[in-house]
Design an enzyme around this catalytic site. Structure first.
Site, PDB file in Angstrom:
ATOM      1  N   ASP A  19     -25.612  10.720  76.531  1.00 34.10           N
ATOM      2  CA  ASP A  19     -25.957  10.540  77.947  1.00 34.10           C
ATOM      3  C   ASP A  19     -24.892  11.141  78.864  1.00 34.10           C
ATOM      4  O   ASP A  19     -23.722  11.226  78.501  1.00 34.10           O
ATOM      5  CB  ASP A  19     -26.118   9.039  78.235  1.00 34.10           C
ATOM      6  N   ASN A  21     -25.470  14.173  80.760  1.00 29.98           N
ATOM      7  CA  ASN A  21     -25.595  15.625  80.950  1.00 29.98           C
ATOM      8  C   ASN A  21     -25.804  15.991  82.415  1.00 29.98           C
ATOM      9  O   ASN A  21     -25.214  16.956  82.925  1.00 29.98           O
ATOM     10  CB  ASN A  21     -26.800  16.160  80.165  1.00 29.98           C
ATOM     11  N   HIS A  36     -27.663  19.804  80.022  1.00 24.46           N
ATOM     12  CA  HIS A  36     -28.314  19.653  78.710  1.00 24.46           C
ATOM     13  C   HIS A  36     -27.872  20.792  77.795  1.00 24.46           C
ATOM     14  O   HIS A  36     -27.562  20.579  76.621  1.00 24.46           O
ATOM     15  CB  HIS A  36     -29.840  19.671  78.853  1.00 24.46           C
ATOM     16  N   THR A  65     -39.112   8.059  75.087  1.00 29.05           N
ATOM     17  CA  THR A  65     -40.493   7.954  75.568  1.00 29.05           C
ATOM     18  C   THR A  65     -40.501   7.752  77.094  1.00 29.05           C
ATOM     19  O   THR A  65     -41.504   8.030  77.740  1.00 29.05           O
ATOM     20  CB  THR A  65     -41.235   6.777  74.894  1.00 29.05           C
ATOM     21  N   ARG A  70     -39.286  12.035  84.126  1.00 27.92           N
ATOM     22  CA  ARG A  70     -38.448  12.998  84.864  1.00 27.92           C
ATOM     23  C   ARG A  70     -39.305  14.105  85.468  1.00 27.92           C
ATOM     24  O   ARG A  70     -40.451  14.294  85.063  1.00 27.92           O
ATOM     25  CB  ARG A  70     -37.402  13.579  83.922  1.00 27.92           C
ATOM     26  N   LEU A 131     -25.225  15.297  54.895  1.00 33.34           N
ATOM     27  CA  LEU A 131     -25.372  14.508  56.125  1.00 33.34           C
ATOM     28  C   LEU A 131     -26.835  14.556  56.535  1.00 33.34           C
ATOM     29  O   LEU A 131     -27.445  15.627  56.504  1.00 33.34           O
ATOM     30  CB  LEU A 131     -24.507  15.129  57.239  1.00 33.34           C
ATOM     31  N   GLU A 207     -22.339  -2.318  65.741  1.00 37.10           N
ATOM     32  CA  GLU A 207     -21.191  -2.458  66.639  1.00 37.10           C
ATOM     33  C   GLU A 207     -21.380  -1.466  67.784  1.00 37.10           C
ATOM     34  O   GLU A 207     -21.619  -0.279  67.552  1.00 37.10           O
ATOM     35  CB  GLU A 207     -19.890  -2.142  65.893  1.00 37.10           C
TER      36      GLU A 207
HETATM   37  C1  IPE Z   1     -31.225   7.621  77.154  1.00 32.38           C
HETATM   38  O1  IPE Z   1     -30.649   8.145  78.295  1.00 32.38           O
HETATM   39  C2  IPE Z   1     -32.099   8.651  76.482  1.00 32.38           C
HETATM   40  C3  IPE Z   1     -31.414   9.808  75.912  1.00 32.38           C
HETATM   41  C4  IPE Z   1     -30.131  10.006  75.869  1.00 32.38           C
HETATM   42  C5  IPE Z   1     -32.275  10.807  75.347  1.00 32.38           C
HETATM   43  P1  IPE Z   1     -31.331   7.962  79.739  1.00 32.38           P
HETATM   44  O2  IPE Z   1     -30.436   8.665  80.694  1.00 32.38           O
HETATM   45  O3  IPE Z   1     -32.739   8.383  79.692  1.00 32.38           O
HETATM   46  O4  IPE Z   1     -31.276   6.390  79.930  1.00 32.38           O
HETATM   47  P2  IPE Z   1     -31.299   5.521  81.265  1.00 32.38           P
HETATM   48  O5  IPE Z   1     -32.446   6.006  82.081  1.00 32.38           O
HETATM   49  O6  IPE Z   1     -29.997   5.752  81.957  1.00 32.38           O
HETATM   50  O7  IPE Z   1     -31.430   4.110  80.801  1.00 32.38           O
HETATM   51  C1  IPE Z   2     -28.883  12.635  78.675  1.00 34.34           C
HETATM   52  O1  IPE Z   2     -28.351  13.042  79.879  1.00 34.34           O
HETATM   53  C2  IPE Z   2     -29.927  13.587  78.143  1.00 34.34           C
HETATM   54  C3  IPE Z   2     -31.301  13.071  78.192  1.00 34.34           C
HETATM   55  C4  IPE Z   2     -31.659  11.899  78.607  1.00 34.34           C
HETATM   56  C5  IPE Z   2     -32.321  13.972  77.746  1.00 34.34           C
HETATM   57  P1  IPE Z   2     -29.025  12.681  81.268  1.00 34.34           P
HETATM   58  O2  IPE Z   2     -29.955  13.777  81.627  1.00 34.34           O
HETATM   59  O3  IPE Z   2     -29.625  11.337  81.210  1.00 34.34           O
HETATM   60  O4  IPE Z   2     -27.773  12.704  82.222  1.00 34.34           O
HETATM   61  P2  IPE Z   2     -27.470  11.680  83.399  1.00 34.34           P
HETATM   62  O5  IPE Z   2     -27.520  10.308  82.814  1.00 34.34           O
HETATM   63  O6  IPE Z   2     -28.531  11.878  84.429  1.00 34.34           O
HETATM   64  O7  IPE Z   2     -26.111  12.056  83.877  1.00 34.34           O
HETATM   65 MG    MG Z   3     -28.894   9.496  81.578  1.00 34.86          MG
END
Ligand code: IPE
Ligand code: IPE
Ligand code: MG
Length: 244
Positions: A19, A21, A36, A65, A70, A131, A207
């Site tokens: 998370d 990106n 991304h 899901t 988005r 792996l 954990e």
């Molecule tokens: C969780 O991240 C999903 C992925 C990393 C693919 P999100 O960015 O979608 O989660 P929320 O919306 O902050 O809970």
């Molecule tokens: C995680 O990064 C990747 C996916 C959920 C696909 P985000 O796109 O959720 O990045 P933030 O949370 O908005 O910074």
């Molecule tokens: Mg996110």
């Protein structure tokens, strides 16, 4: 660093919520999608670190899901990006001895072509054992449990399962990857303290390790510190654990 890791007690399975990106990109004045793209290097460095310390299972959350909510452009980018990553890098993963697998719903809005590349990559790497790298893609923990319940109900209807004998094992055996061990460690990057519907059933006793690092900045050293943190925890599973 990897020196701090007790190599005789490496966890079997580390799961990561990749998370941050979008925030990484915004901080640099870039488009969210560039964040991304920058996550690819983080992923490959993490995979190489996992191989270095002998981790057997690494599972990464690539698309939930809920991510369909988005903007369409970002969803399209993510579909295409994940597909192109597979096509560009599956031979390299194969040469490294990585078995690539996917968990998630293989239906709905995921383009057919992407689904085909997913099964081709799984077939190409199926024999590898160093792996197992599992992508959670179009994955939701609740959706997974719903799908498990549906297939159990179907088997009950066919008389293959006695409803009075449904157990935790029955449910585990009907998840997307029945042979996948539960994650020992669940890492979430970007300073968020939630699991966002990730491995809901499997993470019951994982954990949890939270780090402020945004996913595109994550490197093998961050994986190693998560493993070190795990090794300093006292897992009790409801018992009284090992008194030190
Ligand atoms: C969780 O991240 C999903 C992925 C990393 C693919 P999100 O960015 O979608 O989660 P929320 O919306 O902050 O809970
Ligand atoms: C995680 O990064 C990747 C996916 C959920 C696909 P985000 O796109 O959720 O990045 P933030 O949370 O908005 O910074
Ligand atoms: Mg996110």
């Amino acid at each position: 660093m990897s020196n701090d890791i007790d190599l005789s007690r490496v966890p079997r399975h580390v799961a990561v919520v990749m998370d941050g990106n979008g925030r990484w990109a915004q901080k640099r004045g870039l488009k969210r999608t560039e964040g991304h793209a920058a996550g690819e290097e983080a992923l490959f460095d993490t995979v190489k670190g996992a191989l270095d310390v002998g981790l057997s299972w690494l599972t990464v959350y690539a698309f939930s899901t809920e991510n369909w909510r988005r903007p369409l452009d970002e969803v399209r980018f993510l579909m295409h990006f994940n597909e192109s990553l597979l096509l560009r890098r599956r031979d390299e993963l194969n040469d490294l001895g990585v078995r690539v697998r996917f968990i998630g719903r293989r239906s709905g809005r995921v383009p057919k072509r992407v689904l085909r590349h997913i099964s081709d990559t799984e077939a190409l790497t199926a024999k590898n054992r160093k792996l197992t790298l599992t992508f959670a893609f179009n994955y939701g923990g609740r959706a997974e449990i719903v799908d498990a319940v549906k297939s159990i109900a179907e088997e009950v209807k066919q008389g293959r399962i006695d409803p009075s004998r449904v157990s935790e094992r029955t449910i585990s055996r009907h998840l997307y990857a029945p042979d996948m061990p539960d994650p020992d460690v669940l890492v979430r990057t970007s300073g968020e303290f939630r699991t966002s519907n990730y491995l809901l059933w499997q993470a019951a006793y994982s954990e949890l390790v939270f780090t402020d690092v945004l996913w595109p900045d994550f490197r093998r050293a961050d994986l190693f510190s998560a493993i070190t943190e795990f090794q300093n925890r006292n897992r009790r599973f409801g018992g009284i654990g090992n008194p030190d």
